[in-house]
Design a protein around this motif. Structure first.
Motif, PDB file in Angstrom:
ATOM      1  N   UNK A 116      -3.269   1.785   8.087  1.00 33.81           N
ATOM      2  CA  UNK A 116      -2.250   2.810   8.630  1.00 33.81           C
ATOM      3  C   UNK A 116      -2.349   2.928  10.149  1.00 33.81           C
ATOM      4  N   UNK A 117      -3.784   2.776  10.916  1.00 31.74           N
ATOM      5  CA  UNK A 117      -3.770   2.459  12.357  1.00 31.74           C
ATOM      6  C   UNK A 117      -2.743   1.138  12.662  1.00 31.74           C
ATOM      7  N   UNK A 118      -3.113   0.110  12.009  1.00 31.64           N
ATOM      8  CA  UNK A 118      -2.631  -1.079  12.228  1.00 31.64           C
ATOM      9  C   UNK A 118      -1.181  -1.263  12.336  1.00 31.64           C
ATOM     10  N   UNK A 119      -0.585  -0.462  11.031  1.00 28.72           N
ATOM     11  CA  UNK A 119       0.750  -0.474  11.001  1.00 28.72           C
ATOM     12  C   UNK A 119       1.781   0.293  11.951  1.00 28.72           C
ATOM     13  N   UNK A 120       1.193   1.694  12.169  1.00 30.38           N
ATOM     14  CA  UNK A 120       2.090   2.513  12.726  1.00 30.38           C
ATOM     15  C   UNK A 120       1.710   2.370  14.186  1.00 30.38           C
ATOM     16  N   UNK A 175       0.866  -1.124   0.071  1.00 35.06           N
ATOM     17  CA  UNK A 175      -0.163  -0.103  -0.080  1.00 35.06           C
ATOM     18  C   UNK A 175       0.615   1.479   0.075  1.00 35.06           C
ATOM     19  N   UNK A 176       0.026   2.216  -0.416  1.00 35.62           N
ATOM     20  CA  UNK A 176       0.924   3.593  -0.366  1.00 35.62           C
ATOM     21  C   UNK A 176       1.333   3.946   0.989  1.00 35.62           C
ATOM     22  N   UNK A 177       2.675   4.356   1.101  1.00 35.11           N
ATOM     23  CA  UNK A 177       3.449   4.500   2.286  1.00 35.11           C
ATOM     24  C   UNK A 177       3.368   6.028   2.898  1.00 35.11           C
ATOM     25  N   UNK A 178       2.164   6.364   3.650  1.00 35.99           N
ATOM     26  CA  UNK A 178       1.772   7.579   4.160  1.00 35.99           C
ATOM     27  C   UNK A 178       2.533   7.901   5.516  1.00 35.99           C
ATOM     28  N   UNK A 179       3.392   8.947   5.597  1.00 36.08           N
ATOM     29  CA  UNK A 179       3.990   8.829   6.820  1.00 36.08           C
ATOM     30  C   UNK A 179       2.908   9.766   7.786  1.00 36.08           C
ATOM     31  N   UNK A 180       3.331   9.666   9.095  1.00 36.93           N
ATOM     32  CA  UNK A 180       2.390  10.276  10.115  1.00 36.93           C
ATOM     33  C   UNK A 180       2.608  12.100   9.779  1.00 36.93           C
TER      34      UNK A 180
END
Length: 343
Positions: free
Chosen positions: A292-296, A116-121
């Motif tokens: 996003x929630x899971x990964x970070x 998936x797209x890698x969106x930073x915090x």
């Protein structure tokens, strides 16, 4: 004496199949996905009826998709067509499934775990800062801060939210759930919401996929965001008192998943994070926020158990352990590690 039921002979086999998907409790989103594929196939066939299509017709349709969509999407479209024919054959409307041979010979497969797209915090923080509408911001921040599914978001009622705020406590009947009685500043996500079934006095149009109810902490950022939304929330005619209701079409009515997806798509397009025809590896959607929630959170906590609990993943040992030690093992870990979103 025995009797047999006559096999269906619908004038519109695709419409018949889609109607049965509804009866089987499939979501509007699933039904719409099948309709897009099956109507595209029907248009491809031109003068040939779907019932009369051969395996070569099906094979030609699948081949026409190559180069137009990703390989995994080709496989998904083929799977939809295969299920349509399999179902219509099973109920006796069609004589056979021409997709069986096509599926056996295909090289494409469904990508069940796409990159998936890698969106930073910081990038997500900037994205949220650009959302000024109180409802839209509340929807996005709730998804990002809780990792819940879009249907679960839409099914939230005021009684599912507990916040420590004198203004809100005076204005609304919040936190009526027994599960929240000893857990202030939290949200309860039920496992009981089912399409077509009544819950809290309202028939639901979206389903929750959790097998067990989950209590998710509400941190200061989410609390402030929800307070800003509740300050302008229209009154609702529903006895269930939905947390999120429409502010345009469907004024005061419970918001639906398709409306949430439209909101997210609008802002993601503006950010360059969404493209028509783009796949899960490219487009930012409500489900991306769950990823996003899971990964970070998993990377920050190193505790897969807490993340599984918050996501509502089914594992009785995980659910029971964190339910009984919620304050120490869930709230403390969550509040210490959850990312900041508000500038």
């Amino acid at each position: 004496m025995s009797s047999t039921r006559a096999a269906p002979d619908p004038d519109d086999p695709i419409g018949y199949f889609l109607e049965d998907l509804t009866y089987h409790g499939k979501t509007d989103r699933t039904r719409q996905a099948y309709e897009r594929v099956l109507r595209r196939f029907e248009e491809f066939l031109d003068d040939t009826d779907p019932e009369s299509a051969s395996h070569r017709d099906c094979m030609s349709f699948v081949h026409s998709l190559r180069g137009d969509v990703a390989d995994s999407t080709v496989a998904t479209y083929a799977a939809y067509l295969h299920r349509f024919y399999g179902y219509m054959t099973e109920v006796g409307a069609f004589d056979g499934n021409p997709m069986t041979l096509v599926m056996e010979e295909m090289d494409e497969t469904v990508d069940k775990d796409p990159a998936r797209r890698d969106v930073s915090i910081p990038a997500m923080r900037s994205f949220v800062a650009g959302i000024r509408h109180p409802l839209h911001r509340a929807l996005v921040v709730t998804l990002l801060k809780t990792g819940m599914r879009v249907g679960e978001l839409c099914n939230l009622d005021l009684r599912d939210l507990s916040v420590t705020d004198p203004d809100l406590e005076a204005a609304y009947s919040l936190g009526g759930r027994p599960a929240l009685s000893e857990r202030p500043d939290s949200i309860f996500v039920t496992a009981e919401a089912t399409v077509g079934e009544e819950l809290n006095g309202e028939v639901r149009t979206a389903a929750n996929k959790r097998k067990r109810g989950t209590v998710i902490p509400v941190d200061d950022e989410l609390r402030r965001t929800l307070k800003a939304w509740l300050a302008v929330r229209p009154d609702s005619p529903s006895p269930a008192e939905p947390l999120f209701v429409g502010t345009a079409e469907g004024w005061g009515e419970r918001i639906r998943p398709e409306a949430v997806r439209h909101v997210v798509e609008r802002y993601a397009r503006e950010e360059g994070w969404y493209r028509t025809g783009g796949g899960a590896d490219e487009n930012v959607t409500p489900h991306y926020f769950r990823h996003f929630f899971t990964t970070h959170l998993r990377d920050r906590t190193g505790d897969r158990g807490v993340v599984k609990y918050l996501r509502g993943d089914v594992a009785d040992d995980v659910i029971d352990t964190y339910t009984h030690n919620w304050g120490d093992q869930v709230r403390e870990v969550y509040e210490t590690n959850v990312y900041r979103l508000l500038v």
